[in-house]
Design a protein around this motif. Structure first.
Motif, PDB file in Angstrom:
ATOM      1  N   THR A   1      40.771  34.256  31.556  1.00 61.42           N
ATOM      2  CA  THR A   1      42.127  33.917  31.995  1.00 61.42           C
ATOM      3  C   THR A   1      42.148  32.733  32.956  1.00 61.42           C
ATOM      4  N   GLY A   2      41.004  32.045  33.091  1.00 57.33           N
ATOM      5  CA  GLY A   2      40.987  30.829  33.902  1.00 57.33           C
ATOM      6  C   GLY A   2      39.869  30.744  34.918  1.00 57.33           C
ATOM      7  N   ASN A   3      38.886  31.651  34.856  1.00 61.56           N
ATOM      8  CA  ASN A   3      37.792  31.591  35.822  1.00 61.56           C
ATOM      9  C   ASN A   3      36.990  30.302  35.727  1.00 61.56           C
ATOM     10  N   ASN A   4      36.907  29.735  34.522  1.00 60.04           N
ATOM     11  CA  ASN A   4      36.117  28.514  34.366  1.00 60.04           C
ATOM     12  C   ASN A   4      36.743  27.324  35.093  1.00 60.04           C
ATOM     13  N   ASN A   5      37.966  27.463  35.526  1.00 61.60           N
ATOM     14  CA  ASN A   5      38.572  26.412  36.354  1.00 61.60           C
ATOM     15  C   ASN A   5      37.930  26.334  37.727  1.00 61.60           C
ATOM     16  N   PHE A   6      37.223  27.386  38.110  1.00 61.19           N
ATOM     17  CA  PHE A   6      36.718  27.469  39.483  1.00 61.19           C
ATOM     18  C   PHE A   6      35.194  27.469  39.566  1.00 61.19           C
TER      19      PHE A   6
END
Length: 239
Positions: free
Chosen positions: A40-45
């Motif tokens: 859900t977007g962890n790879n953004n961080f």
């Protein structure tokens, strides 16, 4: 008959989601462990080349109006999808938020996990994403914070009544076996041998580790129909 038993729960789950009616049995939290299909977007961080924070990702996910005009704009969120993910719909069905926030978002107060992992740790090493065991470490970190917030007894109840979704394996085959000749393909003559002789042991170990940490309601997903993915068709054709 045995095949039917495997498919009925999946069909019922989809019918429950598509009905639009919240499930009668609520769960206090939804924890998701998995690969890019449930990220859900962890790879953004994290520092990785595997990202989806740009269009056309999110082209059908309209979260609000821009400050400059009154029209809705698509919003890339780090999901590898044009819109919401299956876990978002599952979350909403159980009366939880319709968009699951990524655990690694420093601004989020959340109770879920997701990342770009595989059962094979070398899959995560290829693109510098979280391994399945690193996801478990984040869950341990969350559980410790939960005990500090709710107390030991209430936290144990929350963890026991929560729903745990484990969805991975696709990246192991697509990226680690087919895309990288010097990877697992150099050790196993066929994808079936790789799955049978190497990967099958990992889910059991992971489930036992989750159970030891308090998990009781667990959905361990099988592989999706990967042959329908253009990426696999192209990679298999090159081999």
């Amino acid at each position: 008959m045995s095949l039917l038993r495997h498919y009925v729960p999946i069909l019922l789950l989809h019918l429950c989601i598509l009905s639009g009616e919240p499930a009668a049995a609520k769960v206090p939290a939804l924890f998701v462990f998995g690969d890019s299909t449930v990220d859900t977007g962890n790879n953004n961080f994290i520092s990785t080349v595997v990202r989806s924070d740009f269009v056309p990702y999110g082209r059908d996910l309209h979260l609000g109006k821009s400050k400059s005009d009154d029209t809705d704009h698509p919003t890339p969120t780090g999901r590898f999808s044009n819109g919401r993910l299956a876990v978002d719909f599952i979350s909403e069905t159980f009366g939880l938020p319709p968009l699951m926030p990524p655990y690694l978002d420093p601004n989020a107060d959340i109770s879920n996990l997701a990342a770009g992992a595989g059962y094979d740790n070398s899959t995560s090493d290829l693109f510098s994403v979280l391994t399945i065991w690193e996801e478990l470490d984040y869950f341990k970190e969350y559980a410790a914070r939960l005990r500090g917030f709710q107390g030991e007894e209430k936290a144990a109840q929350t963890l026991a009544e929560a729903l745990y979704v484990v969805s991975m394996g696709t990246n192991d085959f697509l990226e680690n076996y087919y895309a990288v000749p010097q990877g697992r393909a150099s050790q196993y003559p066929t994808a079936a041998a790789y799955g049978r002789d190497y990967l099958l042991g990992a889910p059991g170990s992971f489930v036992r580790a989750l159970h030891a940490l308090g998990a009781r309601k667990l959905d361990l997903n099988g592989l999706p129909p990967m042959g329908c993915l253009p990426m696999e068709s192209a990679l298999v054709g090159l081999r």
